[in-house]
Design a protein around this motif. Structure first.
Motif, short mmCIF file in Angstrom:
data_model
loop_
_atom_site.label_atom_id
_atom_site.label_comp_id
_atom_site.label_asym_id
_atom_site.label_seq_id
_atom_site.Cartn_x
_atom_site.Cartn_y
_atom_site.Cartn_z
N ASP A 47 112.99 26.22 116.98
CA ASP A 47 113.56 27.34 117.73
C ASP A 47 112.88 27.55 119.08
O ASP A 47 111.65 27.58 119.17
N HIS A 48 113.70 27.76 120.11
CA HIS A 48 113.18 28.19 121.42
C HIS A 48 113.53 29.66 121.66
O HIS A 48 113.26 30.19 122.73
N ASN A 49 114.12 30.31 120.67
CA ASN A 49 114.45 31.73 120.75
C ASN A 49 113.56 32.55 119.82
O ASN A 49 112.91 32.02 118.93
N HIS A 50 113.57 33.85 120.03
CA HIS A 50 112.62 34.78 119.44
C HIS A 50 112.57 34.73 117.92
O HIS A 50 111.48 34.76 117.33
N HIS A 51 113.70 34.67 117.25
CA HIS A 51 113.68 34.66 115.79
C HIS A 51 115.00 34.19 115.21
O HIS A 51 116.04 34.24 115.87
N CYS A 52 114.92 33.74 113.98
CA CYS A 52 116.12 33.46 113.19
C CYS A 52 116.13 34.27 111.90
O CYS A 52 117.12 34.27 111.18
N LEU A 53 115.01 34.95 111.64
CA LEU A 53 114.89 35.79 110.45
C LEU A 53 114.07 37.02 110.80
O LEU A 53 112.95 36.92 111.30
N TRP A 54 114.66 38.19 110.53
CA TRP A 54 114.00 39.46 110.78
C TRP A 54 113.84 40.17 109.44
O TRP A 54 114.83 40.46 108.76
N LEU A 55 112.59 40.42 109.06
CA LEU A 55 112.30 41.15 107.84
C LEU A 55 111.95 42.59 108.20
O LEU A 55 111.05 42.84 109.01
N LYS A 56 112.65 43.54 107.59
CA LYS A 56 112.39 44.97 107.81
C LYS A 56 111.86 45.59 106.52
O LYS A 56 112.45 45.41 105.45
N LYS A 57 110.78 46.34 106.63
CA LYS A 57 110.24 47.03 105.46
C LYS A 57 111.11 48.24 105.14
O LYS A 57 111.29 49.13 105.98
#
Length: 327
Positions: A47-57
């Motif tokens: 990846d050259h972008n910030h994220h592909c998976l965002w985990l939220k509590k």
């Protein structure tokens, strides 16, 4: 259709314990871009972008949204006009409201799945040749989603005819026209999304691409050594459908992750979708071993993009039979 959906982009998951989730996803070889007390943003090695998976509590585990990247910012306005013409409510998430990503649109699709489209995402350092930090399965990129839906034919028709996806493989029952499962793509691989006949809508799994089959074995060894052997649900094995090698895992909240390698090119204009018989056991696992009961029965809960409440599920319209067509 005058918009251009490129590929699977990212997923936003709700998890109940960030520390436990971090241990698990770090062990897969994902790269933590940034985090705070309530969020972790992961990207994969390519990846050259910030994220592909965002985990939220959050207090309860769930799937907030699954996302597809479009080719240009103008495609978001085109998609808005399209969805409005269909009578679908569009929710805009403006730039700055989500970390690392530009503005997005979210809708509840025809099956009740929370779906997002975006173009802009912050650039970050690509870790492809940082071999000194590659661990575990060395996850390369996000590849696809697999969703349980009560009416596969309805989802298939909508994504093919309205959103411009193409079909690579599908499952039917002998002597019947009903589609039990379908693998649909925008990028020239086997799938960006798949739909299976089951109680839904629910997210069955998120698939991540590995660089080679040996990375599946490395992933198993690393997970076991880190104390996550109980997280290995199924595999390693090879699918008949897609021809890919697979390993299925459950994260600490039960979200299912597939590690995946070895499918094929589908970008030729004369490519013909491959049909599988529901009664052919090799479609699911080419080598013949069966999946556990959890495989057929468990999946992640979706949230409504407008209300944040759990999406109501329905029984499948086709008679349930085992083994199921999910891979």
């Amino acid at each position: 259709m005058n918009f251009d959906i490129k590929r699977t982009g990212r997923a936003v998951l709700h998890v109940t314990d960030l520390d436990k989730s971090r241990e698990f996803y770090d062990a897969l070889g994902l790269i933590e871009t940034e985090s705070d007390d309530e969020n972790i943003f992961y990207r994969a090695i390519e990846d050259h972008n910030h994220h592909c998976l965002w985990l939220k509590k959050k207090a309860e585990a769930a799937v907030e949204v699954i996302s597809y990247r479009v080719n240009a910012e103008a495609d978001l306005e085109k998609l808005e006009l399209f969805f409005q013409s269909q009578g679908t409510e569009v929710k805009w998430m403006e730039k700055g409201s989500q970390k690392g990503i530009g503005r997005t649109i979210r809708i509840q699709d025809i099956s009740g799945i929370p779906v997002e489209f975006y173009f802009e995402m912050d650039k970050v350092e690509r870790m492809l040749q940082r071999f000194d930090i590659h661990v575990g399965a060395k996850v390369q990129r996000i590849d696809h989603f697999n969703c349980a839906v009560p009416n596969v034919q309805k989802a298939y028709d909508y994504y093919i005819k309205e959103l411009g996806f193409a079909c690579s493989e599908y499952t039917t029952s002998k002597g019947e026209d009903n589609i039990w499962a379908a693998w649909l793509h925008r990028k020239p691989g086997v799938h960006d999304t798949a739909f299976m006949n089951s109680i839904g809508p629910r997210l069955h799994h998120i698939g991540f691409w590995l660089k080679d089959p040996m990375s599946l074995i490395d992933g198993c060894d690393y997970l076991a050594a880190k104390g996550f052997s109980a997280s290995i649900e199924r595999g390693p094995g090879r699918h008949g459908l897609s021809n890919a090698f697979f390993l299925y895992l459950r994260d600490p909240d039960g979200h299912r992750i597939e590690l995946y390698n070895g499918d094929y090119y589908t970008g030729d204009s004369d490519f013909d979708p491959i049909e599988w018989d529901l009664d052919d056991p090799q479609r699911q696992t080419f080598w013949g071993h069966e999946a556990p009961d959890s495989w057929f029965e468990e999946a992640s809960t979706f949230l409504n993009v407008y209300t944040g409440e759990k999406v109501e599920t329905k029984q499948p319209t086709l008679e349930k039979r085992k083994p199921t067509t999910v891979i």
